[in-house]
Each structure stands twice: as structure tokens, then as C-alpha cells.
Design a protein around this motif. Structure first.
Motif, PDB file in Angstrom:
ATOM      1  N   GLU A 157      -2.205  -5.811 -10.666  1.00  0.00           N
ATOM      2  CA  GLU A 157      -2.013  -4.936  -9.497  1.00  0.00           C
ATOM      3  C   GLU A 157      -1.423  -3.600  -9.933  1.00  0.00           C
ATOM      4  OE1 GLU A 157      -0.486  -5.467  -4.904  1.00  0.00           O
ATOM      5  OE2 GLU A 157       0.406  -6.701  -6.496  1.00  0.00           O
ATOM      6  N   ASP A 158      -2.249  -2.591  -9.866  1.00  0.00           N
ATOM      7  CA  ASP A 158      -1.817  -1.249 -10.260  1.00  0.00           C
ATOM      8  C   ASP A 158      -1.307  -0.521  -9.028  1.00  0.00           C
ATOM      9  OD1 ASP A 158      -1.347   1.080 -11.619  1.00  0.00           O
ATOM     10  OD2 ASP A 158      -3.440   1.759 -11.562  1.00  0.00           O
ATOM     11  N   LYS A 159       0.001  -0.448  -8.908  1.00  0.00           N
ATOM     12  CA  LYS A 159       0.587   0.201  -7.727  1.00  0.00           C
ATOM     13  C   LYS A 159       1.956   0.758  -8.088  1.00  0.00           C
ATOM     14  CE  LYS A 159       2.977  -3.855  -5.908  1.00  0.00           C
ATOM     15  NZ  LYS A 159       3.176  -4.735  -4.725  1.00  0.00           N
ATOM     16  N   ILE A 160       2.433   1.661  -7.251  1.00  0.00           N
ATOM     17  CA  ILE A 160       3.785   2.183  -7.439  1.00  0.00           C
ATOM     18  C   ILE A 160       4.783   1.151  -6.955  1.00  0.00           C
ATOM     19  CG2 ILE A 160       3.809   3.317  -5.167  1.00  0.00           C
ATOM     20  CD1 ILE A 160       5.477   5.543  -6.469  1.00  0.00           C
ATOM     21  N   ARG A 161       5.893   1.044  -7.630  1.00  0.00           N
ATOM     22  CA  ARG A 161       6.950   0.097  -7.284  1.00  0.00           C
ATOM     23  C   ARG A 161       8.240   0.850  -7.036  1.00  0.00           C
ATOM     24  NH1 ARG A 161       3.224  -2.503 -10.251  1.00  0.00           N
ATOM     25  NH2 ARG A 161       2.872  -4.712  -9.827  1.00  0.00           N
ATOM     26  N   LEU A 162       9.120   0.228  -6.273  1.00  0.00           N
ATOM     27  CA  LEU A 162      10.384   0.879  -5.908  1.00  0.00           C
ATOM     28  C   LEU A 162      11.507  -0.123  -6.080  1.00  0.00           C
ATOM     29  CD1 LEU A 162      11.112   3.254  -3.000  1.00  0.00           C
ATOM     30  CD2 LEU A 162      12.486   1.185  -3.175  1.00  0.00           C
ATOM     31  N   LEU A 180      11.446   4.913  -8.573  1.00  0.00           N
ATOM     32  CA  LEU A 180      10.022   4.656  -8.397  1.00  0.00           C
ATOM     33  C   LEU A 180       9.406   4.567  -9.788  1.00  0.00           C
ATOM     34  CD1 LEU A 180      10.924   6.903  -6.019  1.00  0.00           C
ATOM     35  CD2 LEU A 180       8.608   6.383  -5.278  1.00  0.00           C
ATOM     36  N   TYR A 181       8.530   3.602 -10.026  1.00  0.00           N
ATOM     37  CA  TYR A 181       7.981   3.444 -11.370  1.00  0.00           C
ATOM     38  C   TYR A 181       6.581   2.838 -11.325  1.00  0.00           C
ATOM     39  CZ  TYR A 181       9.941  -1.255 -10.639  1.00  0.00           C
ATOM     40  OH  TYR A 181      10.260  -2.481 -10.131  1.00  0.00           O
ATOM     41  N   ARG A 182       5.842   3.131 -12.428  1.00  0.00           N
ATOM     42  CA  ARG A 182       4.521   2.537 -12.643  1.00  0.00           C
ATOM     43  C   ARG A 182       4.495   1.951 -14.055  1.00  0.00           C
ATOM     44  NH1 ARG A 182      -0.075   2.976  -9.789  1.00  0.00           N
ATOM     45  NH2 ARG A 182       0.005   4.103  -7.812  1.00  0.00           N
ATOM     46  N   TRP A 183       3.876   0.761 -14.159  1.00  0.00           N
ATOM     47  CA  TRP A 183       3.779   0.102 -15.451  1.00  0.00           C
ATOM     48  C   TRP A 183       2.499   0.523 -16.190  1.00  0.00           C
ATOM     49  CZ3 TRP A 183       5.073  -5.033 -12.637  1.00  0.00           C
ATOM     50  CH2 TRP A 183       6.473  -5.143 -12.487  1.00  0.00           C
ATOM     51  N   ILE A 184       2.577   0.379 -17.498  1.00  0.00           N
ATOM     52  CA  ILE A 184       1.416   0.680 -18.358  1.00  0.00           C
ATOM     53  C   ILE A 184       1.080  -0.594 -19.130  1.00  0.00           C
ATOM     54  CG2 ILE A 184       0.526   2.099 -20.251  1.00  0.00           C
ATOM     55  CD1 ILE A 184       2.522   4.256 -19.418  1.00  0.00           C
ATOM     56  N   PHE A 185      -0.194  -0.958 -19.105  1.00  0.00           N
ATOM     57  CA  PHE A 185      -0.653  -2.142 -19.827  1.00  0.00           C
ATOM     58  C   PHE A 185      -1.741  -1.739 -20.823  1.00  0.00           C
ATOM     59  CE2 PHE A 185       0.865  -3.634 -15.730  1.00  0.00           C
ATOM     60  CZ  PHE A 185       1.697  -4.685 -16.088  1.00  0.00           C
ATOM     61  N   SER A 195       8.915   6.404 -14.855  1.00  0.00           N
ATOM     62  CA  SER A 195       9.741   6.254 -13.654  1.00  0.00           C
ATOM     63  C   SER A 195      10.193   7.603 -13.143  1.00  0.00           C
ATOM     64  CB  SER A 195      10.968   5.374 -13.953  1.00  0.00           C
ATOM     65  OG  SER A 195      11.815   6.014 -14.892  1.00  0.00           O
ATOM     66  N   ALA A 196      10.439   7.637 -11.837  1.00  0.00           N
ATOM     67  CA  ALA A 196      10.970   8.845 -11.194  1.00  0.00           C
ATOM     68  C   ALA A 196      12.183   8.435 -10.368  1.00  0.00           C
ATOM     69  CB  ALA A 196       9.910   9.478 -10.301  1.00  0.00           C
ATOM     70  N   ALA A 197      13.225   9.216 -10.448  1.00  0.00           N
ATOM     71  CA  ALA A 197      14.488   8.859  -9.794  1.00  0.00           C
ATOM     72  C   ALA A 197      14.786   9.808  -8.641  1.00  0.00           C
ATOM     73  CB  ALA A 197      15.635   8.881 -10.798  1.00  0.00           C
ATOM     74  N   ILE A 202       9.033  -0.643  13.582  1.00  0.00           N
ATOM     75  CA  ILE A 202       9.034  -0.824  12.133  1.00  0.00           C
ATOM     76  C   ILE A 202       7.703  -0.324  11.572  1.00  0.00           C
ATOM     77  CG2 ILE A 202       9.278  -2.506  10.263  1.00  0.00           C
ATOM     78  CD1 ILE A 202      10.541  -4.387  12.456  1.00  0.00           C
ATOM     79  N   THR A 203       7.771   0.542  10.560  1.00  0.00           N
ATOM     80  CA  THR A 203       6.561   1.044   9.917  1.00  0.00           C
ATOM     81  C   THR A 203       6.685   0.893   8.406  1.00  0.00           C
ATOM     82  OG1 THR A 203       6.108   2.649  11.667  1.00  0.00           O
ATOM     83  CG2 THR A 203       5.109   3.069   9.516  1.00  0.00           C
ATOM     84  N   ARG A 204       5.708   0.243   7.801  1.00  0.00           N
ATOM     85  CA  ARG A 204       5.626   0.142   6.349  1.00  0.00           C
ATOM     86  C   ARG A 204       4.716   1.261   5.851  1.00  0.00           C
ATOM     87  NH1 ARG A 204       7.282  -4.778   4.114  1.00  0.00           N
ATOM     88  NH2 ARG A 204       7.998  -6.275   5.690  1.00  0.00           N
ATOM     89  N   MET A 205       5.233   2.040   4.877  1.00  0.00           N
ATOM     90  CA  MET A 205       4.463   3.166   4.370  1.00  0.00           C
ATOM     91  C   MET A 205       3.234   2.678   3.615  1.00  0.00           C
ATOM     92  SD  MET A 205       7.286   5.862   3.020  1.00  0.00           S
ATOM     93  CE  MET A 205       8.738   6.276   4.011  1.00  0.00           C
ATOM     94  N   GLU A 206       2.134   3.351   3.850  1.00  0.00           N
ATOM     95  CA  GLU A 206       0.924   3.023   3.116  1.00  0.00           C
ATOM     96  C   GLU A 206       1.114   3.349   1.645  1.00  0.00           C
ATOM     97  OE1 GLU A 206      -2.395   4.980   4.826  1.00  0.00           O
ATOM     98  OE2 GLU A 206      -2.006   4.253   6.854  1.00  0.00           O
ATOM     99  N   GLU A 207       0.714   2.426   0.792  1.00  0.00           N
ATOM    100  CA  GLU A 207       0.729   2.572  -0.657  1.00  0.00           C
ATOM    101  C   GLU A 207       2.132   2.594  -1.247  1.00  0.00           C
ATOM    102  OE1 GLU A 207      -1.601   5.936  -1.867  1.00  0.00           O
ATOM    103  OE2 GLU A 207      -3.037   5.653  -0.256  1.00  0.00           O
ATOM    104  N   LEU A 208       3.160   2.463  -0.395  1.00  0.00           N
ATOM    105  CA  LEU A 208       4.536   2.514  -0.899  1.00  0.00           C
ATOM    106  C   LEU A 208       5.326   1.323  -0.370  1.00  0.00           C
ATOM    107  CD1 LEU A 208       5.271   6.299  -0.349  1.00  0.00           C
ATOM    108  CD2 LEU A 208       5.098   5.161  -2.563  1.00  0.00           C
ATOM    109  N   PRO A 209       6.183   0.749  -1.191  1.00  0.00           N
ATOM    110  CA  PRO A 209       6.983  -0.406  -0.751  1.00  0.00           C
ATOM    111  C   PRO A 209       8.233   0.029   0.004  1.00  0.00           C
ATOM    112  CG  PRO A 209       7.424   0.029  -3.058  1.00  0.00           C
ATOM    113  CD  PRO A 209       6.382   1.042  -2.637  1.00  0.00           C
ATOM    114  N   ILE A 210       8.046   0.840   1.013  1.00  0.00           N
ATOM    115  CA  ILE A 210       9.166   1.389   1.791  1.00  0.00           C
ATOM    116  C   ILE A 210       8.932   1.121   3.264  1.00  0.00           C
ATOM    117  CG2 ILE A 210      10.439   3.478   2.402  1.00  0.00           C
ATOM    118  CD1 ILE A 210       9.670   4.621  -0.300  1.00  0.00           C
ATOM    119  N   VAL A 211      10.003   0.785   3.954  1.00  0.00           N
ATOM    120  CA  VAL A 211       9.936   0.476   5.377  1.00  0.00           C
ATOM    121  C   VAL A 211      10.861   1.401   6.132  1.00  0.00           C
ATOM    122  CG1 VAL A 211      10.268  -1.311   7.136  1.00  0.00           C
ATOM    123  CG2 VAL A 211       9.458  -1.947   4.864  1.00  0.00           C
ATOM    124  N   LEU A 212      10.343   1.998   7.196  1.00  0.00           N
ATOM    125  CA  LEU A 212      11.139   2.873   8.061  1.00  0.00           C
ATOM    126  C   LEU A 212      11.395   2.139   9.362  1.00  0.00           C
ATOM    127  CD1 LEU A 212      12.094   5.356   9.733  1.00  0.00           C
ATOM    128  CD2 LEU A 212      11.934   5.842   7.307  1.00  0.00           C
TER     129      LEU A 212
END
Length: 490
Positions: free
Chosen positions: A148-153, A170-175, A186-188, A266-276
Motif C-alpha cells: 500500500e503506497d500511501k502517505i502516513r501520519l 508525515l512520511y512515505r516509505w521506500i521499497f 518524512s515531513a514534520a 466527522i470528516t476523514r480527509m481523502e488520501e490522508l489519515p486525518i479526521v476533522l
């Protein structure tokens, strides 16, 4: 008989009136409750929709910032491989750190961009002090993570952060091509940025705005509650909704932080593991409704009071009308029909049989030696004798018959559909009952016994009531002259 009918009718009217009023009031109360509940649900639905729309709007605004960070991570991942940095020269690392700083400056709120290897050791970053430090972020634990290639938080508290400051990472893995974990970029973002952003929105008393990761960790909160930031809550797990699939959901829940019941959007951001999360205090939301409910309920209670007062006045008027009718139609001493009512009934019966046929007989009764009773025992004792006389006659006649007092100690009994023979049976029954069993008590306690003389007549063809009554009266006189305590047909 007629009086009893009037009383029965009055009671039926009272029952129907009270029953109708009760039904109207119950129906009004049910309709009022239904309408208030419907209005309450509408208000909650409207506020829920507002909460969802506001959370959606805020998430779209914040999403642009985090997606910009993701674009930076994608760009870094494509251009730099962590393994290439293991043996890189210091000047190359310096140029890379400068480039990463330039990338971080392109996104508001992003203060650090870094690259780490498969051992989670930072190899480069615009924050040079972190180079060589171990990152405490999560690592792939399953094949799904690798695919699963996605941004993580991840929220990094002070004790885990390489910069020794709370950080939203926020980070993305490399395989590698064979699926081996090689590190990532990663981005802080400092939570202060998210906190300042979320506090820029005005909220009402006991309302709340919250930014969480997908596991329920609080990243920012309005009103500001520093001790709650970084804490993991069960809020998302407790809500039975489909927000994980649809992206948006709502709930009415009691807060575990302050015990306030709120309406949540409650709204979950598209493509992001964040909830508002947007929460409106349920009490404040329904405050206006409660005022209206109290006003309407008080008004309804007043209406009930007025209705009961009006109904009581109506029933009282019926009672008064009944009393007036009783006074107009009954004898005040005995409670049986008076002269006017009895004569009207007799005239109607006589007219009926003259037109349609049938029989009508009548009795005229007089207490024997009544003057002597008054002189001996007193007028109050005489009145008592008259009342006992009326009671005895009433018990000896039939339901369709009618008895009335026409004056002094004289009584008349109408016997509809009764010929001479039947009338004589009734007359003898009355005479014998008075002679054998009827007695009254004088003022001094003495027993007063008395007898009655009776004249009987039967209406003949074409005869009026008055004519037949005159004949019965003549029969009464003959009974008096013949020795009293007898029945004479005339």
C-alpha cells in the motif's frame, strides 16, 4: 318518572361533555408532543448537517496543506534514495539538506523534511541536528503495508521526537523492487501550527473543534486543552458510523473529556489519515427549542384550565337549569309532579286516545280527616303525612303511570293504557297499602296512621281530561260521603 328522565339525560350530557373534553385535551397533548419531538429532531438534523458541512469545509482547507507536504515527500522519494546517502560526501549531504530546506519552505507550516534509511536513521534533513538520530516512527509490519503506497501520519510526543518537540510527522516509505524496506522520507509539522489554525475558527460555548489521526490521537483542539494533545481517545471507535468508507459521518455522544453531550460532524480527509471533528453542544442547540416548548406547554396548561373552567361553568348551568326545571315541574314538598305538569300530561294523553284510540284512567285521592291530623299533631306533622302518602302511591303504581299533587292533601294518578278494571286494581292496591302499612311520625314521636278516599274515572270517547277528572272528583266526594277509606268509580 319525567324528573328521573331529565336527571338521566343530564348525567349523560355531563358524561359526554367531559368525555369529549378529555378526548380533545388528550388529542391536543399528543399532537403537541408529536410536533415538539418533530421540531426537536429537525433542529438536531439541521445542526448535524451544519456540523458535517463545517468539518468537510475545514478538512478541505487543511487538506491542501498536508497534500502539499505529500507532494514534497513524493518529489524527495523520486529523486533521492536513502541507500545512496550511506557513503555520500559531506558536501553532497550539505547540498541535499539545503535543497530539502528549500522544499520545506514551499509549504506553510512545514518546518522539516528529512530522509532516513532502513534502520530509521536520519541521513539528511534541513534540520541538520537530527542527522544520525533514530526515528521512532512506525515500520512496515505486514505485506499489506509494503504494497500500500500511501502517505502516513504519526504524532510524535516530546520524548520520541528527534527535535525534542511535539511533532506531527508525515512520511512515505521506500521499497526495493523485491519488496525490501529501504527507508523513506518524512515531513514534520509542529502541532502549534495546527493548533493556531484550528483556534482561528470561532466556536460557541461548549462547542468543540478537533483534529485527530485515524487512531483517535488528538493533534489539535479548540478550545485549547494542552493536556489533551497527543492523547489517544476512543471517540472514533465509539461512534457507530460509516465514516471509514464514506469519509463523512455524524454522531450524538457524551464527551469523555468534559461530560458534555454534543452533536458531532466527522470528516476523514481523502488520501490522508486525518479526521476533522466539529462538535456542537446539544444543550445550546436545543435552548431555543426548550424555551418554545415551555411556552407552548404552559399555554396548553392554561388552555386546559380555561377549558375545565368553561366546562365546569357549563355543567353548573345544566345543574341550575335542572333545578329550575325541577322547581317548575315538581311539587316542593313531595318531589312528585306538580299540578301544571300533571294537567299538561293528562291533556296530552286524553288527546292521544281520542285521536288514535286506547284507554286512560285516573285516580283522585284525598287523605281522610286531614284537618284533624293538622289540628292534633301540628302542620309539620301534616306535611310529613303528605310526603309519606306520596311515597306510598309512587311505590304502588307502575313505571308508565304518573302521580302528582294538585293541592293540599289531594293527589291525582294518571294510568295510561288502563281501563276501568285495571285502574280499580291499582286504586285498591294504593288504598290498602295506606290503610295497612303506611304511617308517619308526629313531632312528639307519636305514630300517625291515616286512610285515603279515592275517586276513579275512565276517559270515554271524545271526553277531555278535565271532564274525566271532574267525574273522578265526584267519585271522591261520594267516597267521602260513603264513609271514607274506599274507592268510588264515577
Amino acid at each position: 318518572m319525567k324528573n328521573n328522565l331529565h336527571i338521566a339525560n343530564r348525567k349523560r350530557i355531563e358524561i359526554v361533555a367531559y368525555g369529549l373534553l378529555f378526548a380533545i385535551l388528550i388529542g391536543g397533548a399528543l399532537w403537541l408532543c408529536f410536533d415538539l419531538v418533530r421540531e426537536r429532531n429537525r433542529i438536531i438534523d439541521d445542526r448535524t448537517q451544519i456540523a458535517i458541512e463545517k468539518s468537510k469545509f475545514m478538512s478541505q482547507w487543511l487538506r491542501n496543506i498536508f497534500l502539499s507536504s505529500d507532494y514534497v515527500l513524493r518529489d524527495v522519494r523520486e529523486k533521492v534514495k536513502p541507500n545512496d546517502l550511506i557513503h555520500a560526501k559531506p558536501e553532497e549531504i550539505e547540498r541535499l539538506c539545503t535543497w530539502l530546506g528549500e522544499k520545506a519552505a514551499t509549504v506553510p507550516g512545514l518546518y522539516g523534511v528529512a530522509i532516513y534509511d532502513s534502520n530509521l536513521i536520519y541521513r539528511a534533513g534541513n534540520e541538520r541536528r537530527i542527522i544520525g538520530y533514530h526515528s521512532n516512527q512506525k515500520v512496515p509490519t505486514s505485506r499489506t503495508d509494503k504494497i500500500e503506497d500511501k502517505i502516513r501520519l504519526q504524532y510524535m510526543p516530546t520524548e520520541k521526537s528527534a527535535t525534542k518537540r511535539p511533532t506531527i510527522l508525515l512520511y512515505r516509505w521506500i521499497f526495493s523492487q523485491d519488496g525490501q524496506f529501504m527507508g523513506g522520507s518524512s515531513a514534520a509539522v509542529y502541532p502549534d501550527f495546527a493548533q493556531h489554525w484550528i483556534q482561528a475558527f470561532k466556536i460557541g460555548p461548549n462547542d468543540v473543534l478537533a483534529l485527530m489521526d485515524e487512531e483517535g490521537t488528538l493533534l489539535a483542539l479548540n478550545p485549547a486543552t494542552p493536556e489533551a494533545l497527543g492523547k489517544k481517545t476512543n471517540f472514533l471507535q465509539e461512534q457507530s458510523n460509516n465514516s471509514k468508507t464514506s469519509g463523512r459521518a455524524s454522531a450524538i455522544s457524551l464527551s469523555s473529556f468534559d461530560g458534555v453531550k454534543r452533536i458531532y460532524g466527522i470528516t476523514r480527509m481523502e488520501e490522508l489519515p486525518i479526521v476533522l471533528v466539529v462538535g456542537y453542544d446539544l444543550n445550546n442547540t436545543l435552548e431555543g427549542w426548550r424555551h418554545r416548548a415551555w411556552q407552548i406547554s404552559c399555554g396548553f396548561i392554561v388552555l386546559i384550565g380555561l377549558a375545565l373552567f368553561a366546562m365546569r361553568a357549563y355543567i353548573k348551568s345544566l345543574h341550575q337549569g335542572e333545578e329550575l326545571l325541577k322547581l317548575a315541574t315538581t311539587d316542593g314538598l313531595t318531589g312528585i309532579s306538580n299540578r301544571r305538569v300533571l294537567f299538561e300530561a293528562g291533556e296530552r294523553e286524553a288527546a292521544r286516545i281520542n285521536r288514535y284510540g286506547g284507554a286512560l284512567s285516573m285516580l283522585i285521592l284525598d287523605i281522610d280527616h286531614f284537618k284533624k291530623i293538622n289540628d292534633t299533631w301540628g302542620h309539620s306533622s301534616g306535611d310529613r303525612v303528605i310526603k309519606v302518602m306520596a311515597q306510598t302511591i309512587s311505590t304502588c303504581i307502575r313505571n308508565q303511570d304518573m302521580v302528582g299533587r294538585i293541592g293540599g292533601e289531594e293527589f291525582v294518578v294518571l294510568l295510561p293504557e288502563t281501563g276501568q278494571d285495571g285502574a280499580l286494581v291499582i286504586a285498591e292496591r294504593v288504598r290498602m297499602a295506606i290503610q295497612d302499612t303506611t304511617e308517619a311520625t308526629a313531632d312528639n314521636g307519636s305514630i300517625v296512621r291515616f286512610t285515603v278516599s279515592i275517586g276513579l274515572s275512565t276517559v270515554v270517547d271524545g271526553e277531555t281530561f278535565q271532564g274525566a277528572l271532574d267525574r273522578a272528583d265526584k267519585g271522591l266526594y261520594k267516597a267521602k260521603e260513603g264513609g271514607r277509606n274506599m274507592v268510588v268509580i264515577y
